[in-house]
Design an enzyme around this catalytic site. Sequence first.
Site, PDB file in Angstrom:
ATOM      1  N   PRO A 155      -1.868   4.166  14.843  1.00  0.00           N
ATOM      2  CA  PRO A 155      -2.137   5.345  14.690  1.00  0.00           C
ATOM      3  C   PRO A 155      -3.722   5.935  14.910  1.00  0.00           C
ATOM      4  N   GLY A 184       0.753  -1.196   0.109  1.00  0.00           N
ATOM      5  CA  GLY A 184      -0.040  -0.163   0.142  1.00  0.00           C
ATOM      6  C   GLY A 184       0.809   1.212   0.203  1.00  0.00           C
ATOM      7  N   GLY A 185       1.875   1.062  -0.619  1.00  0.00           N
ATOM      8  CA  GLY A 185       3.023   2.393  -0.516  1.00  0.00           C
ATOM      9  C   GLY A 185       2.794   3.275  -1.634  1.00  0.00           C
ATOM     10  N   GLY A 186       1.755   3.324  -2.355  1.00  0.00           N
ATOM     11  CA  GLY A 186       1.417   4.376  -3.343  1.00  0.00           C
ATOM     12  C   GLY A 186       0.861   5.514  -2.909  1.00  0.00           C
ATOM     13  N   THR A 187       0.095   5.366  -2.025  1.00  0.00           N
ATOM     14  CA  THR A 187      -1.047   6.235  -1.685  1.00  0.00           C
ATOM     15  C   THR A 187      -0.849   6.725   0.131  1.00  0.00           C
ATOM     16  N   TYR A 245      -8.349   0.537  17.863  1.00  0.00           N
ATOM     17  CA  TYR A 245      -9.503  -0.292  18.022  1.00  0.00           C
ATOM     18  C   TYR A 245      -9.048  -1.793  17.937  1.00  0.00           C
ATOM     19  N   SER A 299     -22.790  -7.932   3.834  1.00  0.00           N
ATOM     20  CA  SER A 299     -22.591  -9.258   3.214  1.00  0.00           C
ATOM     21  C   SER A 299     -21.413 -10.101   3.586  1.00  0.00           C
ATOM     22  N   LYS A 304      -7.448  -6.234  12.421  1.00  0.00           N
ATOM     23  CA  LYS A 304      -6.262  -5.443  13.153  1.00  0.00           C
ATOM     24  C   LYS A 304      -5.977  -6.095  14.329  1.00  0.00           C
ATOM     25  N   PHE A 353     -14.369   0.332   5.640  1.00  0.00           N
ATOM     26  CA  PHE A 353     -15.370   1.054   5.296  1.00  0.00           C
ATOM     27  C   PHE A 353     -16.266   0.990   6.633  1.00  0.00           C
TER      28      PHE A 353
HETATM   29  C1  HXC Z   1     -20.852  -2.098   2.799  1.00  0.00           C
HETATM   30  C2  HXC Z   1     -19.474  -2.630   1.112  1.00  0.00           C
HETATM   31  C3  HXC Z   1     -19.132  -1.411   1.139  1.00  0.00           C
HETATM   32  C4  HXC Z   1     -19.504  -0.140   2.050  1.00  0.00           C
HETATM   33  C5  HXC Z   1     -17.948  -2.398  -0.351  1.00  0.00           C
HETATM   34  N1  HXC Z   1     -18.710  -3.137   0.112  1.00  0.00           N
HETATM   35  N2  HXC Z   1     -17.993  -1.138   0.022  1.00  0.00           N
HETATM   36  N3  HXC Z   1     -20.239  -3.090   1.835  1.00  0.00           N
HETATM   37  N4  HXC Z   1     -20.427  -0.842   2.796  1.00  0.00           N
HETATM   38  N5  HXC Z   1     -18.943   0.859   2.190  1.00  0.00           N
HETATM   39  C6  HXC Z   1     -18.996  -4.627  -0.232  1.00  0.00           C
HETATM   40  C7  HXC Z   1     -19.282  -4.862  -1.708  1.00  0.00           C
HETATM   41  O1  HXC Z   1     -20.695  -4.622  -1.931  1.00  0.00           O
HETATM   42  C8  HXC Z   1     -19.066  -6.279  -1.873  1.00  0.00           C
HETATM   43  O2  HXC Z   1     -19.923  -7.218  -1.377  1.00  0.00           O
HETATM   44  C9  HXC Z   1     -17.815  -6.371  -1.123  1.00  0.00           C
HETATM   45  O3  HXC Z   1     -17.847  -5.314  -0.008  1.00  0.00           O
HETATM   46  C10 HXC Z   1     -16.533  -6.280  -1.734  1.00  0.00           C
HETATM   47  O4  HXC Z   1     -16.474  -4.810  -2.333  1.00  0.00           O
HETATM   48  P1  HXC Z   1     -15.794  -4.642  -3.773  1.00  0.00           P
HETATM   49  O5  HXC Z   1     -15.689  -3.173  -4.162  1.00  0.00           O
HETATM   50  O6  HXC Z   1     -15.683  -5.833  -4.799  1.00  0.00           O
HETATM   51  O7  HXC Z   1     -14.202  -4.904  -3.184  1.00  0.00           O
HETATM   52  P2  HXC Z   1     -12.681  -4.526  -3.677  1.00  0.00           P
HETATM   53  O8  HXC Z   1     -12.751  -3.812  -5.051  1.00  0.00           O
HETATM   54  O9  HXC Z   1     -11.729  -5.565  -3.278  1.00  0.00           O
HETATM   55  O10 HXC Z   1     -12.615  -3.155  -2.663  1.00  0.00           O
HETATM   56  C11 HXC Z   1     -12.200  -3.434  -1.451  1.00  0.00           C
HETATM   57  C12 HXC Z   1     -12.801  -2.490  -0.534  1.00  0.00           C
HETATM   58  C13 HXC Z   1     -12.566  -0.731  -1.147  1.00  0.00           C
HETATM   59  C14 HXC Z   1     -12.352  -2.535   0.865  1.00  0.00           C
HETATM   60  C15 HXC Z   1     -14.210  -2.646  -0.647  1.00  0.00           C
HETATM   61  O11 HXC Z   1     -13.086   0.104  -0.326  1.00  0.00           O
HETATM   62  C16 HXC Z   1     -10.970  -0.616  -1.225  1.00  0.00           C
HETATM   63  O12 HXC Z   1     -10.379  -1.076  -2.298  1.00  0.00           O
HETATM   64  N6  HXC Z   1     -10.225  -0.197  -0.085  1.00  0.00           N
HETATM   65  C17 HXC Z   1      -8.709   0.206  -0.135  1.00  0.00           C
HETATM   66  C18 HXC Z   1      -8.202   1.172   0.480  1.00  0.00           C
HETATM   67  C19 HXC Z   1      -8.764   1.498   1.879  1.00  0.00           C
HETATM   68  O13 HXC Z   1     -10.078   0.861   2.454  1.00  0.00           O
HETATM   69  N7  HXC Z   1      -8.454   2.539   2.739  1.00  0.00           N
HETATM   70  C20 HXC Z   1      -8.716   3.008   3.782  1.00  0.00           C
HETATM   71  C21 HXC Z   1      -7.883   2.410   5.084  1.00  0.00           C
HETATM   72  S1  HXC Z   1      -8.624   3.380   6.470  1.00  0.00           S
HETATM   73  P3  HXC Z   1     -20.803  -7.906  -2.284  1.00  0.00           P
HETATM   74  O14 HXC Z   1     -21.662  -8.990  -1.425  1.00  0.00           O
HETATM   75  O15 HXC Z   1     -21.881  -6.748  -2.665  1.00  0.00           O
HETATM   76  O16 HXC Z   1     -20.230  -8.690  -3.252  1.00  0.00           O
HETATM   77  C22 HXC Z   1      -8.176   2.572   8.004  1.00  0.00           C
HETATM   78  C23 HXC Z   1      -8.286   3.184   8.833  1.00  0.00           C
HETATM   79  C24 HXC Z   1      -8.449   2.794  10.394  1.00  0.00           C
HETATM   80  O17 HXC Z   1      -7.888   1.111   7.932  1.00  0.00           O
HETATM   81  C25 HXC Z   1      -8.399   3.529  11.618  1.00  0.00           C
HETATM   82  C26 HXC Z   1      -8.906   5.015  11.484  1.00  0.00           C
HETATM   83  C27 HXC Z   1      -8.715   6.043  12.799  1.00  0.00           C
HETATM   84  P1  NAP Z   2      -4.979   4.378   1.925  1.00  0.00           P
HETATM   85  O1  NAP Z   2      -4.221   5.499   1.244  1.00  0.00           O
HETATM   86  O2  NAP Z   2      -6.372   3.794   1.610  1.00  0.00           O
HETATM   87  O3  NAP Z   2      -4.087   3.216   2.147  1.00  0.00           O
HETATM   88  C1  NAP Z   2      -4.387   1.930   1.845  1.00  0.00           C
HETATM   89  C2  NAP Z   2      -3.419   1.095   0.901  1.00  0.00           C
HETATM   90  O4  NAP Z   2      -3.741  -0.270   0.668  1.00  0.00           O
HETATM   91  C3  NAP Z   2      -3.655   1.720  -0.435  1.00  0.00           C
HETATM   92  O5  NAP Z   2      -2.400   2.277  -1.121  1.00  0.00           O
HETATM   93  C4  NAP Z   2      -4.232   0.751  -1.403  1.00  0.00           C
HETATM   94  O6  NAP Z   2      -3.945   0.519  -2.828  1.00  0.00           O
HETATM   95  C5  NAP Z   2      -3.694  -0.804  -0.665  1.00  0.00           C
HETATM   96  N1  NAP Z   2      -4.474  -1.758  -0.704  1.00  0.00           N
HETATM   97  C6  NAP Z   2      -5.768  -2.086  -0.597  1.00  0.00           C
HETATM   98  N2  NAP Z   2      -6.174  -3.089  -0.677  1.00  0.00           N
HETATM   99  C7  NAP Z   2      -4.991  -3.886  -1.155  1.00  0.00           C
HETATM  100  C8  NAP Z   2      -4.757  -5.222  -1.637  1.00  0.00           C
HETATM  101  N3  NAP Z   2      -5.763  -6.180  -1.820  1.00  0.00           N
HETATM  102  N4  NAP Z   2      -3.623  -5.449  -2.121  1.00  0.00           N
HETATM  103  C9  NAP Z   2      -2.537  -4.752  -1.961  1.00  0.00           C
HETATM  104  N5  NAP Z   2      -2.748  -3.363  -1.437  1.00  0.00           N
HETATM  105  C10 NAP Z   2      -3.884  -2.841  -1.243  1.00  0.00           C
HETATM  106  O7  NAP Z   2      -5.163   4.820   3.343  1.00  0.00           O
HETATM  107  P2  NAP Z   2      -4.341   4.910   4.689  1.00  0.00           P
HETATM  108  O8  NAP Z   2      -5.013   5.976   5.599  1.00  0.00           O
HETATM  109  O9  NAP Z   2      -2.711   5.753   3.994  1.00  0.00           O
HETATM  110  O10 NAP Z   2      -4.008   3.853   5.474  1.00  0.00           O
HETATM  111  C11 NAP Z   2      -2.624   2.976   5.635  1.00  0.00           C
HETATM  112  C12 NAP Z   2      -2.660   2.483   6.658  1.00  0.00           C
HETATM  113  O11 NAP Z   2      -2.908   3.185   7.824  1.00  0.00           O
HETATM  114  C13 NAP Z   2      -3.761   1.176   6.698  1.00  0.00           C
HETATM  115  O12 NAP Z   2      -3.307   0.084   7.216  1.00  0.00           O
HETATM  116  C14 NAP Z   2      -4.832   1.805   7.920  1.00  0.00           C
HETATM  117  O13 NAP Z   2      -5.451   0.770   8.310  1.00  0.00           O
HETATM  118  C15 NAP Z   2      -4.027   2.466   9.014  1.00  0.00           C
HETATM  119  N6  NAP Z   2      -4.467   3.605   9.777  1.00  0.00           N
HETATM  120  C16 NAP Z   2      -4.621   4.891   8.839  1.00  0.00           C
HETATM  121  C17 NAP Z   2      -5.488   5.603   9.845  1.00  0.00           C
HETATM  122  C18 NAP Z   2      -5.843   6.952   9.335  1.00  0.00           C
HETATM  123  O14 NAP Z   2      -6.310   7.878  10.029  1.00  0.00           O
HETATM  124  N7  NAP Z   2      -5.408   7.301   8.086  1.00  0.00           N
HETATM  125  C19 NAP Z   2      -5.587   5.438  11.159  1.00  0.00           C
HETATM  126  C20 NAP Z   2      -5.141   4.212  11.808  1.00  0.00           C
HETATM  127  C21 NAP Z   2      -4.526   3.303  10.966  1.00  0.00           C
HETATM  128  P3  NAP Z   2      -4.471   0.064  -3.986  1.00  0.00           P
HETATM  129  O15 NAP Z   2      -6.206   0.617  -3.754  1.00  0.00           O
HETATM  130  O16 NAP Z   2      -4.105   0.695  -5.075  1.00  0.00           O
HETATM  131  O17 NAP Z   2      -4.607  -1.559  -3.869  1.00  0.00           O
END
Ligand code: HXC
Ligand code: NAP
Length: 290
Positions: free
Chosen positions: A196, A22-25, A155, A113, A170, A105
């Site tokens: 974090p 996940g190093g691109g963003t 959490y 689901s 986590k 999310f």
């Molecule tokens: C409910 C959802 C949903 C949502 C997707 N789904 N988004 N369900 N609410 N908001 C469901 C879809 O309907 C589908 O189920 C299943 O999840 C898979 O969705 P896809 O879109 O096909 O998955 P995919 O393309 O693999 O994408 C994965 C993802 C997406 C997690 C859904 O958001 C993603 O690519 N995220 C990567 C980056 C990310 O999340 N960054 C944030 C990290 S922040 P069905 O049943 O319909 O097939 C973080 C912070 C923590 O962790 C702490 C903060 C303080």
């Molecule tokens: P982010 O930019 O969305 O980072 C998540 C990264 O994971 C993206 O680069 C994404 O790239 C990659 N990723 C997602 N699914 C993947 C898969 N299946 N295979 C490989 N790579 C995948 O969000 P962020 O806020 O920087 O989060 C980084 C880390 O910090 C996460 O572990 C998150 O839980 C943690 N964190 C964040 C916060 C905050 O406040 N931001 C707080 C606590 C912890 P692609 O979509 O291109 O795959």
Amino acid sequence: MNYTEGMLREGSLKGKNILITGGGTGLGRAMGEYFLVLGANLVITSRKLDVLEETAKEMMTKFGGKVIPVVCDVREIDQVEAMWGQCIAEFGQIHGVLNNAAGNFISPTERLSANAFNTVLDIVLKGTSQVTLTAGKHWIAAKQPGVFLNIVTTYAWTGSGYVVPSAAAKAGVLALTRSLAVEWAKYGIRSNAIAPGPFPTEGAWSRLLPGDLVKKFDPAKKVPVGRVGVHQELANLAAYLISDFSAYVNGDVITIDGGEWLKGAGEFNNLEMIPQEMWDMMEASRGKKP
Ligand code: HXC
Ligand code: NAP
């Protein structure tokens, strides 16, 4: 000097090759940029080659060093093993792995689901364990030391409603971190985690505070120090934990959240809502003059 500046001395990561999932963003990119400043070379991975290539180009132009973009969905073991092969082909040796990739999310849990739940578990827990197993097996066979740094969140131990798959995953990553810190220390492999609090990124904010939520919930208000995190202060901690300066730190999770999770935990912390005049009245009623 303050928390918006780099903390470690120049060359602290010279000669280190570091893999960042996940190093691109977002935070992965921010930590990677500081590793480059300190002299490291990087492999950055995620699912989107265009994003990785653009980031790698910008990083090298701005900070120097070598940044190799490699597509890898951490849920697919074949892709993880192929990606690791590319790391070794490119650099010969990887010294540190930053398990940062995540998916998340918000949703009431009963609305999810099975696939939605599993998607987050698979990215966060299965993805981290697959990268860890692949790197660890290689380091052990090659008799090379290594360091894992895993990004969790607070959490992981409190749990949290509305992000239940992420909390469960986590928590698993934290258990993995602590378990391997003991089991693999004999091979010269350390494992630590960072938890974090809120650090604004496009990826996290778009999924955790979608639409109008961002206007309704100001994350800074929950933080005792009164602000959200700055990427550089997380990068400072990460650079220390991935460097040899932290050689005696193993199996720990360091929280960097301005006191946020403890504020929610302490029984009487919400008494900060009581105005000074009310404290004055309470003192007066005990017979003490304000
Ligand atoms: C409910 C959802 C949903 C949502 C997707 N789904 N988004 N369900 N609410 N908001 C469901 C879809 O309907 C589908 O189920 C299943 O999840 C898979 O969705 P896809 O879109 O096909 O998955 P995919 O393309 O693999 O994408 C994965 C993802 C997406 C997690 C859904 O958001 C993603 O690519 N995220 C990567 C980056 C990310 O999340 N960054 C944030 C990290 S922040 P069905 O049943 O319909 O097939 C973080 C912070 C923590 O962790 C702490 C903060 C303080
Ligand atoms: P982010 O930019 O969305 O980072 C998540 C990264 O994971 C993206 O680069 C994404 O790239 C990659 N990723 C997602 N699914 C993947 C898969 N299946 N295979 C490989 N790579 C995948 O969000 P962020 O806020 O920087 O989060 C980084 C880390 O910090 C996460 O572990 C998150 O839980 C943690 N964190 C964040 C916060 C905050 O406040 N931001 C707080 C606590 C912890 P692609 O979509 O291109 O795959």
